[in-house]
Scaffold this active site. Structure first.
Site, mmCIF file in Angstrom:
data_model
loop_
_atom_site.group_PDB
_atom_site.id
_atom_site.type_symbol
_atom_site.label_atom_id
_atom_site.label_comp_id
_atom_site.label_asym_id
_atom_site.label_seq_id
_atom_site.Cartn_x
_atom_site.Cartn_y
_atom_site.Cartn_z
ATOM 1 N N ALA A 75 0.827 -1.200 0.000
ATOM 2 C CA ALA A 75 0.000 0.000 0.000
ATOM 3 C C ALA A 75 0.864 1.254 0.000
ATOM 4 O O ALA A 75 0.352 2.362 -0.083
ATOM 5 C CB ALA A 75 -0.917 0.003 1.216
ATOM 6 N N GLU A 112 17.085 -3.487 3.433
ATOM 7 C CA GLU A 112 16.120 -3.342 2.335
ATOM 8 C C GLU A 112 16.835 -3.292 0.982
ATOM 9 O O GLU A 112 16.376 -3.893 0.005
ATOM 10 C CB GLU A 112 15.250 -2.098 2.557
ATOM 11 C CG GLU A 112 14.107 -2.052 1.571
ATOM 12 C CD GLU A 112 12.881 -1.316 2.076
ATOM 13 O OE1 GLU A 112 12.779 -1.038 3.290
ATOM 14 O OE2 GLU A 112 12.006 -1.033 1.240
ATOM 15 N N ASP A 124 11.697 6.154 5.338
ATOM 16 C CA ASP A 124 10.734 5.208 5.908
ATOM 17 C C ASP A 124 11.275 4.640 7.220
ATOM 18 O O ASP A 124 10.558 4.512 8.220
ATOM 19 C CB ASP A 124 10.461 4.063 4.933
ATOM 20 C CG ASP A 124 10.063 4.555 3.550
ATOM 21 O OD1 ASP A 124 9.673 5.731 3.427
ATOM 22 O OD2 ASP A 124 10.154 3.769 2.592
HETATM 23 C C1 GLA Z 1 10.023 5.206 -0.989
HETATM 24 C C2 GLA Z 1 11.442 5.111 -0.437
HETATM 25 C C3 GLA Z 1 11.791 6.344 0.389
HETATM 26 C C4 GLA Z 1 11.490 7.631 -0.363
HETATM 27 C C5 GLA Z 1 10.094 7.584 -0.978
HETATM 28 C C6 GLA Z 1 9.817 8.768 -1.860
HETATM 29 O O1 GLA Z 1 9.098 5.171 0.057
HETATM 30 O O2 GLA Z 1 11.570 3.965 0.361
HETATM 31 O O3 GLA Z 1 13.144 6.295 0.788
HETATM 32 O O4 GLA Z 1 12.469 7.897 -1.341
HETATM 33 O O5 GLA Z 1 9.878 6.401 -1.742
HETATM 34 O O6 GLA Z 1 9.827 9.923 -1.096
#
Ligand code: GLA
Length: 311
Positions: A75, A112, A124
């Protein structure tokens, strides 16, 4: 038995800025991955690439685990960041080398990268580790500084799924990241964080990053001043920039942003990487029920929550 917990996140504003040393404003949400773990004779046996990457980092960890989740997958609410953080907490505690704070966030980012091959930034993981109830987090992705900013009373943060699974997210994400690095190299700056709007006027990809950094800081000022209409306007501008300059939207996300703002959201934008996934909207809470009642899409009213922990 101890339980490692890590929340997902939603990003209020500041997308595709983190890997250019920029600013973003995510918050950890009240949806999480929990791993109950107990000492065991062997490392967890699994073909899961996240588990493999975590066990490489902690080869002496011996534990068994049960994973539960209240976080929807696919999501764009960072279930993979939450999973890698909860795994690292379980493994590092089992190995008696507990990880915390920035070290934990950076280790989860490395897991990751290894497990998915996607060169994600650190937003994140920082949001999941440093979350604070009632607050969004202003992240400086150069210094990894975290400034909690209260989310005012009276508004709901609504996350709505576009129904589109993120398409080509990995390769397109890597392409955008490479385009940003090339733009910074052309300008002779360490990252687009250091570029001015005038320098990137003719380069839509770089222009998005530079303008988005400005919007994050303006949004934080507006949030602190409780100027919610201004916050909404900045979110709408962010979406337009992600759509027109950075080209990571899809028609379903654009339609959802229009629908939500037409029905009374203060502002709405795609959140996270784009190419599908979710929209985030700020909604005055007396309008939330009317807006969500007629939404056919999966949606969640999320609350800013505390970050990862072991208890
Ligand atoms: C994903 C990546 C983040 C960030 C966003 C865009 O969620 O995991 O590190 O770059 O895209 O802001």
């Amino acid at each position: 038995m101890p339980v490692a917990r890590a929340p997902g996140r939603v990003n209020l504003i500041g997308d595709h800025t983190d890997y250019q040393d920029g600013w973003c404003l995510p918050m950890a949400i009240d949806r999480e991955i929990a791993i109950e773990f107990a000492p065991a004779g062997t490392a967890p046996a699994s073909s899961d690439p996240f588990v493999t990457a975590v066990c490489e980092r902690f080869p002496s960890a011996r534990f068994e685990m049960t994973v539960t989740s209240t976080l929807p997958e696919q999501a764009g609410l960072s279930s993979s960041a939450a999973y890698s953080i909860a795994l690292l907490l379980a493994a590092s505690h089992s190995a008696h080398m507990p990880l915390a704070g920035r070290e934990l966030a950076l280790a989860a980012q490395a897991v990751e990268h290894r497990a998915t091959g996607v060169p994600c930034g650190v937003m994140d993981q920082m949001a999941s580790v440093f979350g604070r109830a009632g607050h969004a987090l202003l992240l400086d992705c150069r210094s990894l500084g975290v400034t909690p900013v209260p989310v005012p009373e009276g508004i709901d943060v609504l996350v709505v799924h576009s129904g589109v699974k993120r398409r080509l997210a990995g390769s397109a994400y890597a392409d955008r990241r490479a385009a940003c690095e090339a733009a910074a190299a052309r300008l002779g700056v360490p990252a687009l964080r250091d570029a001015t709007l005038a320098q990137v006027a003719d380069d839509p990809v770089a222009r998005h990053v530079v303008s988005e950094n400005g919007r994050v800081l303006a949004f934080v000022d507006a949030l602190r001043a409780n100027d919610l209409p201004r916050c909404g306007q900045l979110m709408n501008e962010s979406h337009a920039s992600l759509r027109d300059d950075f080209a990571v939207s899809v028609p379903e996300l654009d339609a959802l942003v229009e629908r939500l703002t037409a029905r009374g959201a203060l502002g709405a934008r795609l959140t996270g990487a784009g190419f599908g996934g979710c929209v985030v909207a700020l909604v005055p809470n007396d309008r939330t029920r009317a807006i969500t009642a007629e939404l056919p899409n999966r949606h969640w009213v999320v609350r800013a929550s505390d970050g990862a922990s072991v208890s």
